[in-house]
Design a protein around this motif. Structure first.
Motif, PDB file in Angstrom:
ATOM      1  N   ARG A 139      -3.106   2.941   6.391  1.00 51.50           N
ATOM      2  CA  ARG A 139      -4.422   3.477   6.059  1.00 51.50           C
ATOM      3  C   ARG A 139      -4.763   3.223   4.589  1.00 51.50           C
ATOM      4  O   ARG A 139      -5.911   2.943   4.236  1.00 51.50           O
ATOM      5  CB  ARG A 139      -4.427   4.977   6.360  1.00 51.50           C
ATOM      6  CG  ARG A 139      -5.666   5.715   5.898  1.00 51.50           C
ATOM      7  CD  ARG A 139      -5.476   7.209   6.047  1.00 51.50           C
ATOM      8  NE  ARG A 139      -6.562   7.945   5.420  1.00 51.50           N
ATOM      9  CZ  ARG A 139      -6.561   9.262   5.240  1.00 51.50           C
ATOM     10  NH1 ARG A 139      -5.514   9.974   5.635  1.00 51.50           N
ATOM     11  NH2 ARG A 139      -7.582   9.865   4.679  1.00 51.50           N
ATOM     12  N   GLN A 140      -3.757   3.290   3.715  1.00 46.23           N
ATOM     13  CA  GLN A 140      -3.990   3.149   2.278  1.00 46.23           C
ATOM     14  C   GLN A 140      -4.414   1.730   1.892  1.00 46.23           C
ATOM     15  O   GLN A 140      -4.883   1.510   0.773  1.00 46.23           O
ATOM     16  CB  GLN A 140      -2.723   3.529   1.504  1.00 46.23           C
ATOM     17  CG  GLN A 140      -2.365   4.996   1.562  1.00 46.23           C
ATOM     18  CD  GLN A 140      -1.670   5.396   2.863  1.00 46.23           C
ATOM     19  OE1 GLN A 140      -1.434   4.554   3.733  1.00 46.23           O
ATOM     20  NE2 GLN A 140      -1.325   6.664   2.985  1.00 46.23           N
ATOM     21  N   PHE A 142     -13.047   1.265   9.203  1.00 47.48           N
ATOM     22  CA  PHE A 142     -11.868   1.264  10.073  1.00 47.48           C
ATOM     23  C   PHE A 142     -11.049   2.558  10.025  1.00 47.48           C
ATOM     24  O   PHE A 142     -10.168   2.753  10.864  1.00 47.48           O
ATOM     25  CB  PHE A 142     -10.970   0.074   9.735  1.00 47.48           C
ATOM     26  CG  PHE A 142     -11.602  -1.254  10.035  1.00 47.48           C
ATOM     27  CD1 PHE A 142     -11.818  -1.654  11.333  1.00 47.48           C
ATOM     28  CD2 PHE A 142     -12.015  -2.085   9.007  1.00 47.48           C
ATOM     29  CE1 PHE A 142     -12.404  -2.871  11.620  1.00 47.48           C
ATOM     30  CE2 PHE A 142     -12.608  -3.306   9.272  1.00 47.48           C
ATOM     31  CZ  PHE A 142     -12.814  -3.702  10.586  1.00 47.48           C
ATOM     32  N   VAL A 143     -11.319   3.419   9.061  1.00 51.82           N
ATOM     33  CA  VAL A 143     -10.596   4.690   8.986  1.00 51.82           C
ATOM     34  C   VAL A 143     -11.459   5.842   9.490  1.00 51.82           C
ATOM     35  O   VAL A 143     -10.997   6.693  10.266  1.00 51.82           O
ATOM     36  CB  VAL A 143     -10.119   4.971   7.544  1.00 51.82           C
ATOM     37  CG1 VAL A 143      -9.460   6.341   7.461  1.00 51.82           C
ATOM     38  CG2 VAL A 143      -9.154   3.884   7.085  1.00 51.82           C
ATOM     39  N   TRP A 144     -12.744   5.868   9.082  1.00 51.10           N
ATOM     40  CA  TRP A 144     -13.577   7.022   9.389  1.00 51.10           C
ATOM     41  C   TRP A 144     -14.563   6.791  10.542  1.00 51.10           C
ATOM     42  O   TRP A 144     -14.883   7.729  11.263  1.00 51.10           O
ATOM     43  CB  TRP A 144     -14.349   7.450   8.139  1.00 51.10           C
ATOM     44  CG  TRP A 144     -13.449   7.848   7.018  1.00 51.10           C
ATOM     45  CD1 TRP A 144     -13.149   7.144   5.891  1.00 51.10           C
ATOM     46  CD2 TRP A 144     -12.671   9.051   6.946  1.00 51.10           C
ATOM     47  NE1 TRP A 144     -12.256   7.825   5.111  1.00 51.10           N
ATOM     48  CE2 TRP A 144     -11.943   9.015   5.736  1.00 51.10           C
ATOM     49  CE3 TRP A 144     -12.526  10.169   7.783  1.00 51.10           C
ATOM     50  CZ2 TRP A 144     -11.083  10.023   5.340  1.00 51.10           C
ATOM     51  CZ3 TRP A 144     -11.671  11.182   7.377  1.00 51.10           C
ATOM     52  CH2 TRP A 144     -10.964  11.113   6.179  1.00 51.10           C
ATOM     53  N   ILE A 145     -15.066   5.571  10.709  1.00 53.25           N
ATOM     54  CA  ILE A 145     -16.043   5.316  11.778  1.00 53.25           C
ATOM     55  C   ILE A 145     -15.342   4.844  13.046  1.00 53.25           C
ATOM     56  O   ILE A 145     -15.475   5.460  14.109  1.00 53.25           O
ATOM     57  CB  ILE A 145     -17.096   4.289  11.312  1.00 53.25           C
ATOM     58  CG1 ILE A 145     -17.864   4.839  10.106  1.00 53.25           C
ATOM     59  CG2 ILE A 145     -18.045   3.955  12.459  1.00 53.25           C
ATOM     60  CD1 ILE A 145     -18.895   3.877   9.544  1.00 53.25           C
ATOM     61  N   LEU A 146     -14.608   3.754  12.957  1.00 53.53           N
ATOM     62  CA  LEU A 146     -13.844   3.253  14.102  1.00 53.53           C
ATOM     63  C   LEU A 146     -12.409   3.783  14.012  1.00 53.53           C
ATOM     64  O   LEU A 146     -11.847   3.861  12.922  1.00 53.53           O
ATOM     65  CB  LEU A 146     -13.849   1.723  14.108  1.00 53.53           C
ATOM     66  CG  LEU A 146     -15.230   1.068  14.259  1.00 53.53           C
ATOM     67  CD1 LEU A 146     -15.114  -0.445  14.134  1.00 53.53           C
ATOM     68  CD2 LEU A 146     -15.859   1.446  15.600  1.00 53.53           C
ATOM     69  N   ALA A 154       0.829  -1.209   0.000  1.00 50.99           N
ATOM     70  CA  ALA A 154       0.000   0.000   0.000  1.00 50.99           C
ATOM     71  C   ALA A 154       0.865   1.261   0.000  1.00 50.99           C
ATOM     72  O   ALA A 154       0.509   2.273   0.604  1.00 50.99           O
ATOM     73  CB  ALA A 154      -0.943   0.004   1.193  1.00 50.99           C
ATOM     74  N   GLY A 155       2.033   1.183  -0.673  1.00 50.12           N
ATOM     75  CA  GLY A 155       2.918   2.333  -0.764  1.00 50.12           C
ATOM     76  C   GLY A 155       3.866   2.495   0.406  1.00 50.12           C
ATOM     77  O   GLY A 155       4.632   3.459   0.450  1.00 50.12           O
TER      78      GLY A 155
END
Length: 261
Positions: free
Chosen positions: A194-195, A205-209, A54-55
């Motif tokens: 994150r990517q 998993f990034v925006w809600i939790l 993922a970079g």
């Protein structure tokens, strides 16, 4: 200042008690160290077959995992034992002991003990972060270091809030053993970039939790430099989850039936 003196007294008691059972302390510290070693070995195995995920390069991933471990070691060292015992005390009615003390019950219950075997491996996690940063040739400024420390603290507060919400469900359910395990399942995602999260998984998993943000934002600060947007994002997440945790705990406290009722 009274709370600081109480915490120092509790910390002194925890150190004395741990030294009375040195072999137990050494064994659990080695167990924690072994767990960390397995996670680091997994990174080596994966990057033997690829140059990027993922970079993220090998040492960037190592810095990310080290940051995640650092937050979790602080959680295990400072609050895990206290909150785990809180659930048991709620079930047995021994939570009365904290309500009878002349202080905020949440502070009293959260700071009673230190888990030194968990906290000791925070040194190892810090060494992993330093090693990875050195291999990446990172020369962070003082602002970057202060921002990183502040973001690790925010990550600690977010983890504490999630754990407090989980344990506070005991006020309604009477038991939370299975639910407590969900905390560790959620935090497993903090060691991933994150990517790597796309679609519904990214939203969840990034925006809600907050599983990903607690480690990705601090690690990105060291790798790419301080970002005001990321800092504000992490601060907003911290305030939201701490506010939610305090709300759930206080609502649960109203439902608590003491041992004498």
């Amino acid at each position: 200042m009274d709370y600081i003196r109480i915490w120092l007294a509790c910390a002194r008691y925890s150190v004395v008690r741990t030294m009375m059972f040195r072999f137990d302390f050494i064994m659990w510290a080695l167990v924690e160290f072994f767990w960390m070693g397995v996670n680091l070995l997994l990174i080596q195995v994966v990057y033997d077959h690829t140059d990027s995920i993922a970079g993220w390069s090998k040492y960037q991933m190592l810095l990310l995992v080290g940051s995640s471990m650092l937050v979790q070691r602080f959680i295990m060292g400072f609050v895990w034992t206290n909150l785990f015992e809180m659930a048991r005390n709620i079930r047995t009615g021994h939570f009365d002991f904290f309500l009878a003390q002349p202080g905020n019950p949440l502070i009293m219950v959260s700071t009673r003990k230190l888990d030194l075997d968990g906290l000791s491996n925070a040194v190892v996690a810090t060494a992993v972060v330093i090693y990875a940063a050195n291999r990446l040739g990172i020369d962070p400024s003082l602002l970057d270091l202060l921002a990183y420390a502040a973001m690790i603290f925010c990550g600690f507060l977010i983890n504490y809030a999630i754990l407090l919400i989980t344990v506070s469900l005991t006020f309604w359910l009477g038991a939370a053993q299975g639910i407590e395990g969900s905390y560790f399942t959620l935090m497993e995602f903090s060691r991933l970039p994150r990517q790597a999260f796309k679609g519904a998984a990214g939203v969840l998993f990034v925006w809600i939790l907050p599983a990903v943000v607690v480690s990705n934002v601090p690690a990105s600060t060291l790798i790419h430099g301080f970002s005001l947007t990321n800092a504000c994002w992490l601060l907003a997440v911290t305030v939201f989850w701490m506010s939610l945790a305090l709300f759930v705990f206080n609502r649960g406290l109203r439902r608590y039936a003491s041992a004498s009722s």
